[in-house]
Design an enzyme around this catalytic site. Structure first.
Site, mmCIF file in Angstrom:
data_model
loop_
_atom_site.group_PDB
_atom_site.id
_atom_site.type_symbol
_atom_site.label_atom_id
_atom_site.label_comp_id
_atom_site.label_asym_id
_atom_site.label_seq_id
_atom_site.Cartn_x
_atom_site.Cartn_y
_atom_site.Cartn_z
ATOM 1 N N LYS A 111 32.178 38.181 43.621
ATOM 2 C CA LYS A 111 32.386 38.489 45.035
ATOM 3 C C LYS A 111 31.990 37.333 45.947
ATOM 4 O O LYS A 111 31.767 37.521 47.142
ATOM 5 C CB LYS A 111 31.616 39.758 45.410
ATOM 6 C CG LYS A 111 32.163 41.003 44.722
ATOM 7 C CD LYS A 111 31.432 42.257 45.140
ATOM 8 C CE LYS A 111 32.025 43.483 44.452
ATOM 9 N NZ LYS A 111 31.320 44.725 44.826
ATOM 10 N N LYS A 191 43.070 45.033 36.329
ATOM 11 C CA LYS A 191 42.668 46.434 36.340
ATOM 12 C C LYS A 191 43.147 47.086 37.632
ATOM 13 O O LYS A 191 43.108 46.467 38.695
ATOM 14 C CB LYS A 191 41.139 46.514 36.228
ATOM 15 C CG LYS A 191 40.569 47.924 36.133
ATOM 16 C CD LYS A 191 39.062 47.835 35.955
ATOM 17 C CE LYS A 191 38.430 49.214 35.909
ATOM 18 N NZ LYS A 191 36.962 49.137 35.743
ATOM 19 N N LYS A 194 40.878 50.101 43.668
ATOM 20 C CA LYS A 194 41.125 50.614 45.014
ATOM 21 C C LYS A 194 41.068 49.540 46.084
ATOM 22 O O LYS A 194 41.471 49.779 47.222
ATOM 23 C CB LYS A 194 40.120 51.728 45.331
ATOM 24 C CG LYS A 194 38.652 51.376 45.235
ATOM 25 C CD LYS A 194 37.795 52.597 45.596
ATOM 26 C CE LYS A 194 36.302 52.307 45.534
ATOM 27 N NZ LYS A 194 35.816 52.325 44.157
#
Length: 341
Positions: A111, A191, A194
């Protein structure tokens, strides 16, 4: 009876991978195991966020879990930030964690962890450990990409127990069969998530049926025309078979489409997705915000009872209020309240 926990971060609308890999296992296991499920809204603060959207997303996640069959009489369901023990235990665990342990967590690197990142992005794996240890959890269902966090939790629990006396249950990671198999329909190398940059290949739980069908029918396939389960050679087709197998409780490699083309496979996948999600969507629309908040408030009250007891036990062991200090040079006094081992 073993105790399991699952956390759901409200950082985006839930998608099919969340349902198959996390929500459905909670529903199926809640009658055989002590089950804790919480909305991990504190974890959503590690990156830039909209406060109003965070509140609505938290309520939406809880509502979808109830609509999917999570029974608040069987599963302890609550919002993380409503139980202060999570934050209190977080700090106590930071006092036995090292900077190096937190810094090498893969999520921090992925991140963009660096000088401009929020400090909470670095330390949230310790909060995750607190989420688990505060409830004396035995098993943590995770995808393999999250196993590192459970290992950190185990290390912190064992270190605390060794230094200050037997205080925490040491959990173990378990891997649901389909937790990491559902890939993005537009990019099978990724993957399904969301928060993916593009939503074209993501099946959100609240997508209307026509949108779900369109996304499936546009799914990326592979060169050739034969439907075979080959994750390495034909990842797009394998992903569709994974989805169909997950939703119909069949091993994907056992699904026989010999003599059929990709179109029939996609049609059956779309039918299975819609058949699974349409009833969930109807139940979700019937829930009111007041009903959802009432469930979360009751769950938080119940969760606080056991979580507060764990924190008191940890504080006593580490030498804070109510603790008994062991004589210098002697091992720490074991604390036997609760169910640590």
């Amino acid at each position: 009876m073993s105790r399991r926990i699952s956390g759901f971060k409200p950082t985006g609308p839930l998608q099919l991978g969340n349902y198959v890999g996390a929500i459905r296992p909670v529903v199926r296991g809640q009658h055989e195991q002590d089950t804790v499920a919480f909305i991990a809204d504190l974890h959503a603060l590690t990156v830039q966020h909209d406060p109003v959207l965070l509140q609505s997303r938290s309520r939406e996640v809880a509502g979808l879990m109830l609509a999917a069959g999570v029974d608040p009489d069987r599963t302890l369901l609550y919002r993380q930030s409503d139980v202060a023990a999570h934050l209190e235990l977080h700090y106590l665990l930071e006092c036995v964690a090292s900077y190096g342990e937190a810094h090498r967590m893969i999520q921090f690197k992925e991140k963009g962890g660096g000088g401009g990142s929020r400090l909470s992005l670095l330390t949230y794996p310790v909060l995750m450990a607190a989420d688990i240890l505060v409830h004396d959890i035995d098993e943590v269902p995770v995808g393999r990409d999250q196993r590192q966090h459970v290992e950190l939790t185990r290390d912190l629990a064992e270190r605390f127990n060794e230094r200050y006396g037997r205080t925490f249950t040491v959990p173990r990671a378990v891997h649901p069969a389909f937790a990491a198999r559902i890939a993005d329909l537009a990019d099978p190398a990724r993957k399904m998530g969301k928060t993916n940059a593009s939503t074209a290949g993501v099946l959100f739980l609240l997508d209307p049926p026509d949108v779900l069908r369109r996304k499936v029918m546009r799914a990326v396939t592979d060169a050739g025309t034969e439907v075979v389960y080959d994750p390495e050679g034909s990842p797009g087709i394998a992903n569709l078979l994974d989805i169909l197998g997950a939703l119909t409780d069949r091993a994907p490699e056992s699904i026989d489409f010999r003599g059929s083309g990709y179109g029939r496979l996609k049609t059956q996948v779309a039918d299975a997705v819609i058949a699974t999600l349409e009833p969930l969507q109807r139940r979700y629309q019937e829930l009111t915000d007041e009903e959802i908040e009432a469930v979360l408030a009751k769950g938080a009250e119940q969760a606080a009872q056991t979580a507060d007891a764990t924190v008191r036990r940890a504080k006593a062991a580490i030498g804070l209020t109510g603790g008994r200090r062991a004589p210098a040079g002697s091992p720490a006094t074991p604390v036997t309240a609760g169910r640590p081992r």
